[in-house]
Structures are given as C-alpha cells and as structure tokens.
Design a protein around this motif. Structure first.
Motif, PDB file in Angstrom:
ATOM      1  N   TRP A  69     -53.344  37.460  15.665  1.00  0.00           N
ATOM      2  CA  TRP A  69     -54.474  36.598  16.025  1.00  0.00           C
ATOM      3  C   TRP A  69     -53.992  35.225  16.476  1.00  0.00           C
ATOM      4  CZ3 TRP A  69     -56.134  32.043  13.512  1.00  0.00           C
ATOM      5  CH2 TRP A  69     -57.342  31.521  14.020  1.00  0.00           C
ATOM      6  N   THR A  88     -68.036  37.040   6.892  1.00  0.00           N
ATOM      7  CA  THR A  88     -66.904  37.779   7.421  1.00  0.00           C
ATOM      8  C   THR A  88     -67.047  37.902   8.930  1.00  0.00           C
ATOM      9  OG1 THR A  88     -65.530  39.760   7.190  1.00  0.00           O
ATOM     10  CG2 THR A  88     -67.933  40.084   7.185  1.00  0.00           C
ATOM     11  N   SER A 103     -63.984  41.255   2.886  1.00  0.00           N
ATOM     12  CA  SER A 103     -64.510  42.305   3.765  1.00  0.00           C
ATOM     13  C   SER A 103     -63.401  42.726   4.713  1.00  0.00           C
ATOM     14  CB  SER A 103     -65.702  41.792   4.568  1.00  0.00           C
ATOM     15  OG  SER A 103     -66.904  41.937   3.869  1.00  0.00           O
ATOM     16  N   HIS A 150     -61.924  45.125   7.881  1.00  0.00           N
ATOM     17  CA  HIS A 150     -62.301  45.805   9.106  1.00  0.00           C
ATOM     18  C   HIS A 150     -61.090  46.585   9.630  1.00  0.00           C
ATOM     19  CE1 HIS A 150     -65.372  42.855   8.497  1.00  0.00           C
ATOM     20  NE2 HIS A 150     -64.516  41.877   8.733  1.00  0.00           N
ATOM     21  N   TYR A 208     -59.280  48.917  12.913  1.00  0.00           N
ATOM     22  CA  TYR A 208     -59.229  49.169  14.353  1.00  0.00           C
ATOM     23  C   TYR A 208     -58.279  50.323  14.638  1.00  0.00           C
ATOM     24  CZ  TYR A 208     -61.206  44.503  14.212  1.00  0.00           C
ATOM     25  OH  TYR A 208     -61.992  43.418  13.906  1.00  0.00           O
ATOM     26  N   LEU A 215     -62.855  49.089  17.311  1.00  0.00           N
ATOM     27  CA  LEU A 215     -63.348  48.970  15.937  1.00  0.00           C
ATOM     28  C   LEU A 215     -63.815  50.327  15.440  1.00  0.00           C
ATOM     29  CD1 LEU A 215     -64.274  46.875  13.654  1.00  0.00           C
ATOM     30  CD2 LEU A 215     -66.529  47.029  14.752  1.00  0.00           C
ATOM     31  N   TYR A 239     -66.217  48.513   9.880  1.00  0.00           N
ATOM     32  CA  TYR A 239     -66.379  47.096   9.598  1.00  0.00           C
ATOM     33  C   TYR A 239     -67.026  46.925   8.220  1.00  0.00           C
ATOM     34  CZ  TYR A 239     -71.263  47.679  11.102  1.00  0.00           C
ATOM     35  OH  TYR A 239     -72.573  48.085  11.232  1.00  0.00           O
ATOM     36  N   CYS A 240     -66.803  45.761   7.652  1.00  0.00           N
ATOM     37  CA  CYS A 240     -67.341  45.468   6.309  1.00  0.00           C
ATOM     38  C   CYS A 240     -67.024  46.585   5.321  1.00  0.00           C
ATOM     39  CB  CYS A 240     -68.846  45.233   6.391  1.00  0.00           C
ATOM     40  SG  CYS A 240     -69.281  43.744   7.309  1.00  0.00           S
ATOM     41  N   TYR A 266     -55.078  49.388  12.372  1.00  0.00           N
ATOM     42  CA  TYR A 266     -54.866  48.044  11.849  1.00  0.00           C
ATOM     43  C   TYR A 266     -56.041  47.614  10.979  1.00  0.00           C
ATOM     44  CZ  TYR A 266     -51.232  47.569  15.423  1.00  0.00           C
ATOM     45  OH  TYR A 266     -50.113  47.729  16.194  1.00  0.00           O
ATOM     46  N   GLN A 281     -57.941  44.267   9.015  1.00  0.00           N
ATOM     47  CA  GLN A 281     -58.132  42.846   9.362  1.00  0.00           C
ATOM     48  C   GLN A 281     -59.110  42.206   8.391  1.00  0.00           C
ATOM     49  OE1 GLN A 281     -61.220  41.890  11.919  1.00  0.00           O
ATOM     50  NE2 GLN A 281     -60.961  39.906  10.946  1.00  0.00           N
ATOM     51  N   TRP A 306     -60.822  38.008   7.331  1.00  0.00           N
ATOM     52  CA  TRP A 306     -60.959  36.596   7.684  1.00  0.00           C
ATOM     53  C   TRP A 306     -60.586  35.793   6.439  1.00  0.00           C
ATOM     54  CZ3 TRP A 306     -66.162  33.872   9.418  1.00  0.00           C
ATOM     55  CH2 TRP A 306     -65.877  32.562   9.785  1.00  0.00           C
ATOM     56  N   LYS A 360     -60.426  32.455   4.714  1.00  0.00           N
ATOM     57  CA  LYS A 360     -61.120  31.185   4.902  1.00  0.00           C
ATOM     58  C   LYS A 360     -60.259  29.974   4.577  1.00  0.00           C
ATOM     59  CE  LYS A 360     -64.911  33.332   5.995  1.00  0.00           C
ATOM     60  NZ  LYS A 360     -65.914  33.518   4.945  1.00  0.00           N
ATOM     61  N   ARG A 362     -57.670  34.413  10.946  1.00  0.00           N
ATOM     62  CA  ARG A 362     -57.942  35.848  10.960  1.00  0.00           C
ATOM     63  C   ARG A 362     -56.593  36.537  10.795  1.00  0.00           C
ATOM     64  NH1 ARG A 362     -61.341  31.940  12.305  1.00  0.00           N
ATOM     65  NH2 ARG A 362     -63.382  32.667  13.008  1.00  0.00           N
ATOM     66  N   PHE A 378     -54.298  40.164  10.508  1.00  0.00           N
ATOM     67  CA  PHE A 378     -54.148  41.606  10.728  1.00  0.00           C
ATOM     68  C   PHE A 378     -53.011  42.142   9.866  1.00  0.00           C
ATOM     69  CE2 PHE A 378     -56.937  42.618  14.221  1.00  0.00           C
ATOM     70  CZ  PHE A 378     -57.117  41.412  14.892  1.00  0.00           C
ATOM     71  N   GLY A 379     -53.157  43.384   9.451  1.00  0.00           N
ATOM     72  CA  GLY A 379     -52.047  44.071   8.831  1.00  0.00           C
ATOM     73  C   GLY A 379     -51.020  44.440   9.885  1.00  0.00           C
TER      74      GLY A 379
END
Lengths: 122, 108
Positions: A49, A106, B31, B33, B35, B45, B48-49, B86, B88, B90, B92, B97, B99-100
């Motif tokens: 990212w 999220t 959360s 996600h 891909y 995608l 998600y969540c 992958y 992913q 977020w 904070k 963001r 990614f694995g």
C-alpha cells in the motif's frame, strides 16, 4: 459499473519524478465513505500500500515513503494523481489504483484498476 | 507497525478444502479483507469484513477471524482457484493499510 484506469509513463530514469493518474468512472470522488488508494507490486512480490485520499480530501501515506509521495484529486475530472519523487530501480513495479470503501471503521478495496507497469532504468 | 503473516505457499487437490491463514497480533479485533490475484491480473476482492462475500463470489469462499488468526476457506477447490491470496487490514495507529505477504495456492 465502477471502473478505474491507471495511466502514466512505462519507463522513468533514476532520480526522476513519477506521475501516475487514476481515472475513475461509475462513482464520484465526493461520495462519502469512498476514496481512492494506490498500491504497488514489484515483479514476483507482494502488494504494498502506498497512499490514500478520502472524499473529504484527507490523505494518508505509507510511513516509509511519506517524504516521496503526494496524492491529490481533481473531482471535476474524476482523477486521482500520485507523484513519487527520486525514483530508484527498486521502485520498479506494477502500480494499481483501487476504490476504497469505508464502513464502520474499516476499509476495503473494490474494484481495482488493471495496473500499469513502471520500470525505473537509465 | 502492524504485521500480517501468511504462509508463502500451499497446495491442495481438486475437490478438497483450502484454508489460508493470516496471522496478526489480536487480529480478531480487526476487520480482515481478502483478495485473489490470478497471474497477470489485478487483485479481486473475495471476502470483506472477515466473512462477507461480494456479489459474484461463489459461496465456496468463506472467511473467519478470531484470536490471532484470520482464515480464508475455499471449499471444493477448483483448478480456477489457483492464484495468490492476500489478507488486508486498516491499522489506525499509525494510519496505514496493511497487506499480508500473500499465499500462492496451487491446485494439484
């Protein structure tokens, strides 16, 4: 139908500045809870990212590249622009833009553009 | 910064079940996600969540998340599921963001 398409140079020289444009359709860059993100993938490697811009123009950057990245948007043109300064051969990668959807604290990315391969070489 | 750990590769026979893991510190509170990326294509995608499927994604794809591991499960694996996957989140703090490293799934 939501689509995103990246455009920009396929070849840049070391130390040059890369400018990539993401043109979106099917949604507005002013839509609440939606933004656009840039992600790159060096050949044979994982997704990384880079930067994100929200509908309210709030921006965030990858910590390790923050000094080299700038993201901006032109809502009237439905475009998001990413610039990366001082390019190096290690920056050779496919660069993707994707729509970010934020819900309940999220965010996920859907859909993605087709990607554009940028090679850094003299 | 937050780190997501995935096995680099795994293989499964057609018709079997693939479980792709994504490890992270207390990832169950995030959360996650997922891909799918087929060779030469952009990521898509698939979850998600943690466990929701976008429209058009087969019910064979499911997700779960608890403790320090999130899992993408692909039931009745088909040859067309051969791809990189992958995870992913977020993060904070800081605002990143993540990614694995990705898991390459091979269908035998």
């Amino acid at each position: 139908q939501v689509t995103l398409k990246e455009s920009g140079p396929v070849l840049v020289k070391p130390t040059e500045t890369l400018t990539l444009t993401c043109t979106v359709s099917g949604f507005s860059l002013n839509n609440a809870r939606m933004g656009v993100t840039w992600i790159r993938q060096p050949p044979g490697k994982a997704l990384e990212w880079l930067a994100h811009i929200f509908s309210n123009d709030e921006k965030s950057y990858r910590t390790s590249l923050k000094s080299r990245l700038t993201i901006s948007k032109d809502t009237s043109k439905s475009q998001v622009v990413l610039t990366m300064t001082n390019m190096d051969p290690v920056d050779t990668a496919t660069y993707y833009c994707a729509r970010g959807i934020e819900v309940a604290g999220t965010e996920w990315f859907d859909p993605w553009g087709q990607g554009t391969l940028v090679t850094v070489s003299s | 910064s937050y780190v997501l750990t995935q096995p680099p590769s795994m293989s499964v026979a057609p018709g079997e079940t693939a479980k792709i893991t994504c490890g992270g510190n207390n990832i169950g509170s995030e959360s996650v996600h997922w891909y799918q990326q087929k060779p030469g294509q952009a990521p898509v995608l698939v979850i998600y969540c943690d466990s929701d499927r976008p429209s058009g994604i087969p019910k064979r794809f499911s997700g779960s998340n608890s403790g320090n591991t999130a899992t993408l499960t692909i039931s009745r694996v088909e040859a067309g599921d051969e791809a990189g996957y992958y995870c992913q989140v977020w993060d904070k703090s800081p605002d990143q963001r993540v990614f694995g490293g990705g898991t390459k799934l091979t269908v035998l």
